[in-house]
Motif scaffolding. Sequence first.
Motif, short mmCIF file in Angstrom:
data_model
loop_
_atom_site.label_atom_id
_atom_site.label_comp_id
_atom_site.label_asym_id
_atom_site.label_seq_id
_atom_site.Cartn_x
_atom_site.Cartn_y
_atom_site.Cartn_z
N UNK A 1 59.91 -64.98 47.09
CA UNK A 1 59.88 -64.46 48.27
C UNK A 1 58.94 -63.28 48.13
N UNK A 2 58.21 -63.15 49.40
CA UNK A 2 57.11 -62.10 49.35
C UNK A 2 57.85 -60.67 49.41
N UNK A 3 57.24 -59.73 48.52
CA UNK A 3 57.90 -58.37 48.30
C UNK A 3 57.68 -57.67 49.45
N UNK A 4 58.69 -57.14 50.04
CA UNK A 4 58.60 -56.03 50.96
C UNK A 4 57.80 -54.93 51.02
N UNK A 5 57.17 -54.48 52.03
CA UNK A 5 56.32 -53.27 51.98
C UNK A 5 54.83 -53.33 51.50
N UNK A 6 54.35 -54.61 51.16
CA UNK A 6 53.07 -54.70 50.70
C UNK A 6 52.21 -55.73 51.79
N UNK A 7 51.07 -54.59 52.15
CA UNK A 7 50.24 -55.33 53.30
C UNK A 7 49.78 -56.77 52.93
N UNK A 8 50.10 -57.74 54.07
CA UNK A 8 49.55 -59.04 53.77
C UNK A 8 48.10 -59.10 53.62
#
Length: 221
Positions: free
Chosen positions: A197-204
Motif C-alpha cells: 500500500x502506498x505510504x500516505x503523505x508522500x508526493x506521488x
Amino acid sequence: MDVYEAVDSRRAVRAFSDEPVSKEVLERVLSAAARAPSSGNLQPWRLYVVTGEPLAALKRRATARALAGDSGDQREYPMYPVELTSPYLDRFAAAAAQRYQALGIERDDPDRPTKIAALNSEAFGAPVVLFCYLDRTMGPGQWGDAGMYLQTAMLLLRAEGLHSCPQVMWTMYRETVSRAVGADDGLVLFCGISVGFEKEGVPPLRTGRADLAETVSFIGA
C-alpha cells in the motif's frame, strides 16, 4: 476498477507503508494473472513471493552490500543498451532527474549511486517482493511473455487497491536473492516487483509519456 483506470493509475511507487498484504489477495491476483498471453502456453515464468522475516533478512543482506559500495554480481543481461541515443536517452534522462528529485537525492550528490542502491534494496519499504525468474533455455519471446504476465499482475494489484514497483535492480544482487528463495542455477532472475500500500503523505511521482505520434503509426486508417 475499470481497466482504463487501472492502467492510468499504475505507476512505480517508491514509498510503501508497512501495512501487510494478505496471502489470499496475492493468491487471487497471481491466479488471475496466469491468464496472461503465453506463446505456445509455455508459461515460462517462475515466481517467488517473499514477505515477513525472510524478506526482512534479504533486505538487510542486500542493503549491507549496497552501503558497502558493492558493485554487485556480474549481470546476466544488460539493463539498458550500452549506447542510448535520442529519443530514448532524452526520455531516460528526464525521468531520472524527476525520480532523483522525488527521492530527495541531488543530481550532483557524490553518494547518489549508493543512496539509490540502498533505497532499492529496501524495496522502498514494501512488505512483499515478487521475484520473477525464467529458465535459462528460454529466448526473447518467453521474456516478452514474462513481461506481459507481470504487467497483468500489476494491473490486478491496482484492482485490489495495491501499488507496485518493478525493480531490475535486484539483478545486481542476484546471488543473494537466489540463495534466499532457493532458485537453482538453471533459472535467471528477470526482476523483482515490490508490492504494498502506498505510504500516505508522500508526493506521488508520475513520469511523462511520449506523444502517441512518436510511438504509433496508423497504416490504412
